[in-house]
Design a protein around this motif. Sequence first.
Motif, PDB file in Angstrom:
ATOM      1  N   GLU A 175       0.880  -1.304  -0.113  1.00 31.81           N
ATOM      2  CA  GLU A 175       0.023   0.109   0.012  1.00 31.81           C
ATOM      3  C   GLU A 175       0.587   1.201   0.187  1.00 31.81           C
ATOM      4  OE1 GLU A 175      -2.604  -0.240   3.167  1.00 31.81           O
ATOM      5  OE2 GLU A 175      -3.891  -1.809   2.609  1.00 31.81           O
ATOM      6  N   ALA A 176       2.059   0.932   0.544  1.00 27.44           N
ATOM      7  CA  ALA A 176       2.914   2.427   0.824  1.00 27.44           C
ATOM      8  C   ALA A 176       4.226   2.378   0.257  1.00 27.44           C
ATOM      9  CB  ALA A 176       2.740   2.731   2.223  1.00 27.44           C
ATOM     10  N   ASP A 177       4.712   1.457  -0.650  1.00 22.58           N
ATOM     11  CA  ASP A 177       6.153   0.886  -0.978  1.00 22.58           C
ATOM     12  C   ASP A 177       6.018   1.183  -2.276  1.00 22.58           C
ATOM     13  OD1 ASP A 177       6.489   0.815   1.928  1.00 22.58           O
ATOM     14  OD2 ASP A 177       6.621  -1.249   1.844  1.00 22.58           O
ATOM     15  N   THR A 178       7.447   1.568  -2.972  1.00 22.10           N
ATOM     16  CA  THR A 178       7.841   1.335  -4.083  1.00 22.10           C
ATOM     17  C   THR A 178       9.046   0.221  -4.420  1.00 22.10           C
ATOM     18  OG1 THR A 178       7.283   3.478  -4.571  1.00 22.10           O
ATOM     19  CG2 THR A 178       8.726   2.469  -6.206  1.00 22.10           C
ATOM     20  N   MET A 179       9.042  -0.643  -5.242  1.00 22.99           N
ATOM     21  CA  MET A 179      10.179  -1.566  -5.373  1.00 22.99           C
ATOM     22  C   MET A 179      11.107  -1.235  -6.476  1.00 22.99           C
ATOM     23  SD  MET A 179      11.456  -4.356  -3.805  1.00 22.99           S
ATOM     24  CE  MET A 179      10.040  -5.335  -3.170  1.00 22.99           C
ATOM     25  N   VAL A 180      12.142  -0.724  -6.282  1.00 28.04           N
ATOM     26  CA  VAL A 180      13.027   0.006  -7.517  1.00 28.04           C
ATOM     27  C   VAL A 180      13.932  -1.387  -7.714  1.00 28.04           C
ATOM     28  CG1 VAL A 180      14.728   1.346  -8.230  1.00 28.04           C
ATOM     29  CG2 VAL A 180      13.101   2.112  -6.525  1.00 28.04           C
ATOM     30  N   SER A 181      13.612  -1.751  -9.397  1.00 28.53           N
ATOM     31  CA  SER A 181      14.379  -2.912  -9.612  1.00 28.53           C
ATOM     32  C   SER A 181      15.848  -2.569 -10.190  1.00 28.53           C
ATOM     33  CB  SER A 181      13.615  -3.675 -10.598  1.00 28.53           C
ATOM     34  OG  SER A 181      12.289  -4.114 -10.149  1.00 28.53           O
ATOM     35  N   THR A 182      16.701  -3.252  -9.917  1.00 29.00           N
ATOM     36  CA  THR A 182      17.919  -2.875 -10.788  1.00 29.00           C
ATOM     37  C   THR A 182      18.767  -4.404 -11.043  1.00 29.00           C
ATOM     38  OG1 THR A 182      19.276  -3.142  -8.453  1.00 29.00           O
ATOM     39  CG2 THR A 182      18.306  -1.324  -8.907  1.00 29.00           C
ATOM     40  N   GLN A 183      19.823  -4.145 -11.764  1.00 27.31           N
ATOM     41  CA  GLN A 183      20.681  -5.105 -12.164  1.00 27.31           C
ATOM     42  C   GLN A 183      22.216  -4.901 -11.958  1.00 27.31           C
ATOM     43  OE1 GLN A 183      20.197  -6.774 -16.268  1.00 27.31           O
ATOM     44  NE2 GLN A 183      19.007  -8.432 -15.567  1.00 27.31           N
ATOM     45  N   ILE A 184      23.044  -5.671 -11.252  1.00 29.60           N
ATOM     46  CA  ILE A 184      24.403  -5.485 -11.050  1.00 29.60           C
ATOM     47  C   ILE A 184      25.027  -6.105 -12.191  1.00 29.60           C
ATOM     48  CG2 ILE A 184      26.203  -5.855  -9.664  1.00 29.60           C
ATOM     49  CD1 ILE A 184      24.322  -6.234  -7.341  1.00 29.60           C
ATOM     50  N   VAL A 185      25.778  -5.597 -12.826  1.00 27.12           N
ATOM     51  CA  VAL A 185      26.741  -6.260 -14.001  1.00 27.12           C
ATOM     52  C   VAL A 185      27.959  -6.271 -13.696  1.00 27.12           C
ATOM     53  CG1 VAL A 185      27.312  -5.492 -16.557  1.00 27.12           C
ATOM     54  CG2 VAL A 185      25.053  -4.739 -15.672  1.00 27.12           C
ATOM     55  N   ARG A 186      28.358  -7.578 -13.806  1.00 27.51           N
ATOM     56  CA  ARG A 186      29.740  -7.927 -13.268  1.00 27.51           C
ATOM     57  C   ARG A 186      30.658  -8.372 -14.355  1.00 27.51           C
ATOM     58  NH1 ARG A 186      28.497 -12.674  -9.432  1.00 27.51           N
ATOM     59  NH2 ARG A 186      27.132 -13.262 -11.205  1.00 27.51           N
ATOM     60  N   PRO A 187      32.140  -7.941 -14.101  1.00 23.74           N
ATOM     61  CA  PRO A 187      32.903  -8.179 -15.372  1.00 23.74           C
ATOM     62  C   PRO A 187      32.960  -9.676 -15.735  1.00 23.74           C
ATOM     63  CG  PRO A 187      33.768  -7.023 -13.690  1.00 23.74           C
ATOM     64  CD  PRO A 187      32.789  -7.257 -13.119  1.00 23.74           C
ATOM     65  N   ASN A 188      33.053 -10.552 -14.583  1.00 28.15           N
ATOM     66  CA  ASN A 188      32.857 -11.943 -14.750  1.00 28.15           C
ATOM     67  C   ASN A 188      31.736 -12.559 -14.218  1.00 28.15           C
ATOM     68  OD1 ASN A 188      35.848 -11.921 -16.070  1.00 28.15           O
ATOM     69  ND2 ASN A 188      36.410 -11.320 -14.055  1.00 28.15           N
ATOM     70  N   GLY A 189      30.678 -12.951 -14.887  1.00 27.90           N
ATOM     71  CA  GLY A 189      29.520 -13.528 -14.500  1.00 27.90           C
ATOM     72  C   GLY A 189      28.391 -12.819 -14.899  1.00 27.90           C
TER      73      GLY A 189
END
Length: 206
Positions: free
Chosen positions: A130-144
């Motif tokens: 009811e009150a929150d926002t989920m901010v979606s992200t991705q970590i980009v790694r050099p190996n993996g």
Amino acid sequence: MLMTRRLFLVCAALLAVSSWAGRPAAAQSADPGATAFIQSLGNEAVATFSNKSLSREQAVQRFRTLLYQGFDVAYIGRWVLGRYWNSATPQQHDEYQKLFERLIVNTYADRFVEYSGETFRISGSRVEGEADTMVSTQIVRPNGPPVNVDWRVRKRDTAYKIIDVVVEGVSMGVTQRQEFASVIGQNGGRVEGLLQALRQKVGSAG
């Protein structure tokens, strides 16, 4: 007691955010302010911890400032303790919150100091509850492969605060709550058992 790999990925995400701060989100933001908050917090973290001239003591102090700027530590600590909060004394509340903060600072600070330039992008945001926002992200790694990290942000008055971090679909708050409950259960349901474990973990005499 803590999920070391997930903690490292969360630190990498927060530190790498400025690499993508100027790029638009891939999806319509449920609350643009929440997305901007995550970007701004990451920018400040990068500016601080990419400075390798900082001593560990300086880095820890700056991390503590960022922690309280970005995370609702008191809320998270109480939520993680769950139903056991109600059975704890006011004195135990105070000690627990102090130990919980030290646990977070001790665990995260070294990983901030070890920041090695992983990059990060915001992929969208959505309404959560009811009150929150989920901010979606991705970590980009050099190996993996990239790692998905969601930040649950709640607006309190005019300020935004992170109240949970979800790494590859696993809530750190829920996992920590389960771990704390397990420790308390192994000590006869006594919160004192958890406090003793936390004292040992953070090197406190009590």
